[in-house]
Write an enzyme that holds these catalytic residues in place. Sequence first.
Site, PDB file in Angstrom:
ATOM      1  N   THR A  13      49.594  32.293  32.666  1.00 42.48           N
ATOM      2  CA  THR A  13      49.754  31.120  33.538  1.00 42.48           C
ATOM      3  C   THR A  13      48.888  31.195  34.791  1.00 42.48           C
ATOM      4  O   THR A  13      48.848  30.264  35.578  1.00 42.48           O
ATOM      5  CB  THR A  13      51.236  30.972  33.956  1.00 42.48           C
ATOM      6  OG1 THR A  13      51.649  32.212  34.541  1.00 42.48           O
ATOM      7  CG2 THR A  13      52.112  30.650  32.770  1.00 42.48           C
ATOM      8  N   GLY A  14      48.175  32.307  34.968  1.00 42.68           N
ATOM      9  CA  GLY A  14      47.330  32.470  36.157  1.00 42.68           C
ATOM     10  C   GLY A  14      45.967  31.804  35.993  1.00 42.68           C
ATOM     11  O   GLY A  14      45.657  31.227  34.947  1.00 42.68           O
ATOM     12  N   ARG A  41      59.667  33.870  34.990  1.00 37.17           N
ATOM     13  CA  ARG A  41      59.650  32.581  35.697  1.00 37.17           C
ATOM     14  C   ARG A  41      58.921  31.496  34.902  1.00 37.17           C
ATOM     15  O   ARG A  41      59.219  30.317  35.035  1.00 37.17           O
ATOM     16  CB  ARG A  41      58.958  32.720  37.068  1.00 37.17           C
ATOM     17  CG  ARG A  41      59.872  33.171  38.194  1.00 37.17           C
ATOM     18  CD  ARG A  41      59.083  33.461  39.451  1.00 37.17           C
ATOM     19  NE  ARG A  41      58.278  34.668  39.288  1.00 37.17           N
ATOM     20  CZ  ARG A  41      57.009  34.788  39.628  1.00 37.17           C
ATOM     21  NH1 ARG A  41      56.366  33.777  40.163  1.00 37.17           N
ATOM     22  NH2 ARG A  41      56.365  35.924  39.443  1.00 37.17           N
ATOM     23  N   ARG A 101      40.003  51.340  35.796  1.00 41.58           N
ATOM     24  CA  ARG A 101      38.541  51.253  35.842  1.00 41.58           C
ATOM     25  C   ARG A 101      37.853  52.583  36.094  1.00 41.58           C
ATOM     26  O   ARG A 101      36.817  52.872  35.499  1.00 41.58           O
ATOM     27  CB  ARG A 101      38.105  50.261  36.930  1.00 41.58           C
ATOM     28  CG  ARG A 101      38.369  48.827  36.579  1.00 41.58           C
ATOM     29  CD  ARG A 101      37.948  47.948  37.738  1.00 41.58           C
ATOM     30  NE  ARG A 101      38.374  46.582  37.532  1.00 41.58           N
ATOM     31  CZ  ARG A 101      38.659  45.742  38.535  1.00 41.58           C
ATOM     32  NH1 ARG A 101      38.561  46.150  39.795  1.00 41.58           N
ATOM     33  NH2 ARG A 101      39.034  44.523  38.268  1.00 41.58           N
ATOM     34  N   CYS A 130      35.082  41.475  39.786  1.00 45.65           N
ATOM     35  CA  CYS A 130      34.226  40.279  39.678  1.00 45.65           C
ATOM     36  C   CYS A 130      32.896  40.412  40.440  1.00 45.65           C
ATOM     37  O   CYS A 130      31.832  40.077  39.911  1.00 45.65           O
ATOM     38  CB  CYS A 130      34.980  39.044  40.162  1.00 45.65           C
ATOM     39  SG  CYS A 130      36.093  39.327  41.540  1.00 45.65           S
ATOM     40  N   GLN A 157      33.027  35.788  49.093  1.00 44.08           N
ATOM     41  CA  GLN A 157      33.893  35.616  47.922  1.00 44.08           C
ATOM     42  C   GLN A 157      34.881  34.458  48.075  1.00 44.08           C
ATOM     43  O   GLN A 157      35.436  34.237  49.147  1.00 44.08           O
ATOM     44  CB  GLN A 157      34.646  36.931  47.647  1.00 44.08           C
ATOM     45  CG  GLN A 157      33.706  38.085  47.366  1.00 44.08           C
ATOM     46  CD  GLN A 157      34.390  39.391  46.989  1.00 44.08           C
ATOM     47  OE1 GLN A 157      33.933  40.451  47.385  1.00 44.08           O
ATOM     48  NE2 GLN A 157      35.476  39.345  46.224  1.00 44.08           N
ATOM     49  N   SER A 160      39.696  31.825  44.921  1.00 45.88           N
ATOM     50  CA  SER A 160      40.270  31.979  43.585  1.00 45.88           C
ATOM     51  C   SER A 160      40.255  33.422  43.098  1.00 45.88           C
ATOM     52  O   SER A 160      40.980  33.762  42.167  1.00 45.88           O
ATOM     53  CB  SER A 160      39.541  31.091  42.584  1.00 45.88           C
ATOM     54  OG  SER A 160      38.167  31.440  42.532  1.00 45.88           O
ATOM     55  N   ARG A 246      35.607  37.190  52.580  1.00 45.15           N
ATOM     56  CA  ARG A 246      36.186  35.982  51.967  1.00 45.15           C
ATOM     57  C   ARG A 246      35.691  34.761  52.724  1.00 45.15           C
ATOM     58  O   ARG A 246      35.677  34.765  53.961  1.00 45.15           O
ATOM     59  CB  ARG A 246      37.710  36.038  52.077  1.00 45.15           C
ATOM     60  CG  ARG A 246      38.399  34.866  51.405  1.00 45.15           C
ATOM     61  CD  ARG A 246      38.711  35.103  49.965  1.00 45.15           C
ATOM     62  NE  ARG A 246      39.561  36.253  49.802  1.00 45.15           N
ATOM     63  CZ  ARG A 246      39.760  36.864  48.633  1.00 45.15           C
ATOM     64  NH1 ARG A 246      39.164  36.445  47.537  1.00 45.15           N
ATOM     65  NH2 ARG A 246      40.547  37.919  48.559  1.00 45.15           N
ATOM     66  N   HIS A 253      31.667  33.553  43.607  1.00 44.81           N
ATOM     67  CA  HIS A 253      31.313  34.510  44.652  1.00 44.81           C
ATOM     68  C   HIS A 253      29.791  34.492  44.823  1.00 44.81           C
ATOM     69  O   HIS A 253      29.049  34.353  43.851  1.00 44.81           O
ATOM     70  CB  HIS A 253      31.700  35.938  44.255  1.00 44.81           C
ATOM     71  CG  HIS A 253      33.175  36.156  44.119  1.00 44.81           C
ATOM     72  ND1 HIS A 253      34.127  35.273  44.569  1.00 44.81           N
ATOM     73  CD2 HIS A 253      33.860  37.206  43.578  1.00 44.81           C
ATOM     74  CE1 HIS A 253      35.333  35.763  44.316  1.00 44.81           C
ATOM     75  NE2 HIS A 253      35.202  36.929  43.706  1.00 44.81           N
TER      76      HIS A 253
HETATM   77  O1  L14 Z   1      39.910  44.244  41.607  1.00 40.64           O
HETATM   78  O2  L14 Z   1      41.184  39.177  46.220  1.00 40.64           O
HETATM   79  O3  L14 Z   1      39.579  42.685  40.171  1.00 40.64           O
HETATM   80  O4  L14 Z   1      39.377  38.284  45.457  1.00 40.64           O
HETATM   81  C1  L14 Z   1      38.968  41.144  42.523  1.00 40.64           C
HETATM   82  C2  L14 Z   1      39.097  40.078  43.518  1.00 40.64           C
HETATM   83  C3  L14 Z   1      41.169  42.140  43.229  1.00 40.64           C
HETATM   84  C4  L14 Z   1      41.318  41.035  44.228  1.00 40.64           C
HETATM   85  C5  L14 Z   1      39.862  43.052  41.312  1.00 40.64           C
HETATM   86  C6  L14 Z   1      40.253  39.136  45.420  1.00 40.64           C
HETATM   87  C7  L14 Z   1      40.074  42.023  42.332  1.00 40.64           C
HETATM   88  C8  L14 Z   1      40.176  40.178  44.407  1.00 40.64           C
END
Ligand code: L14
Length: 344
Positions: A13-14, A41, A101, A130, A157, A160, A246, A253
């Site tokens: 749902t994200g 939920r 990772r 990302c 960035q 989203s 951000r 990004h």
């Molecule tokens: O580690 O807040 O994949 O934009 C990448 C982007 C964690 C949070 C990850 C963000 C993320 C993130």
Amino acid sequence: MNKKPNVAIVGATGMVGHAFLKVLEERNFPVKDIRLLASGRSKGKKIKFCGNDFKVEELVKGSFKDIDIALFSAGAAISKEFAPLAVKAGAVVVDNSSAFRMDPGVPLVVPEVNPKAIQRHKGIIANPNCSTIQMVVVLKPLHDAARIKRIVVSSYQSASGWGKEAVDQLWAETEQIIKSRIQHPGSSIKVDGVKKVLPAQIAFNVIPQIDVFLPNRYTKEEMKMVNETRKIMEDDSIKITATCVRVGVFISHAEAVNIETEKKLTPEEATEILRHSAGVEVIDDISKEKYPLPIDAAGKDASFVGRIRADESVENGLNLWIVSDNLRKGAALNAVQIAELLIK
Ligand code: L14
């Protein structure tokens, strides 16, 4: 691996969950059956996939029976708890979180860069961060041609990347500022009914913090870029430093990237290499003021690069501007490309 696998989406749902379904559909990924998993939920919520409605199921220990491929994007805590259960049930997990990772036993894969690493998997394959993915797609061909010695990157960035609630925060703050016409409400801005998930006001602002701070004064996001880049490029000799920021953008990004290479690479040579590189699209016509923009990259697959020019302050240096859709190449698309390698 089954050529027509049963696929589970964890975090269906994200925003990335939504992108998973879209990318699987667009690429005609041969899905036999799909299982949409999320927290309790969202249980019972209907989501369309390939023209049919599917009901969201609650993620529980037994969710992975008969699943061949599980695509995870529900945060590191969920991955740590449920990815090993999925593997035990016989599935291969492609995990979007940061949970595995840097685990030496887990391949960290960008198909255009290190597809062979996939072969060493023991059930879990990690999808990189990302910001890292979109950068290495562009830098790997240049590294192969001239060996990159050092990278200095600053990111811009979108909201989203954090997820839906940060996008809601950006909308709500924007509406409130436009209504009140106060340009600098400062930290006093309070938007009724909206959770402030980012560390500061994001509308009409830039915030030099993504994820939490670490003891070395960098953020976790910055260190992800440092460590993941070396692992994916399979070269620990590359020096790299990052500042992650951000900005008040919804999707995509952007990154200002400075590289120093061992061999000289002119901007023209670099451009020529990048024009023929998989997953890369060059947009670099300054006579027409053309360069990659987040608003143009959203919804597209490539890592876009422009503003390619010499760093005149050093012997062998280049500056580049890289933009990509963080929900697609930065997350869902890269994971689906990994799944495509698995069934090949
Ligand atoms: O580690 O807040 O994949 O934009 C990448 C982007 C964690 C949070 C990850 C963000 C993320 C993130």
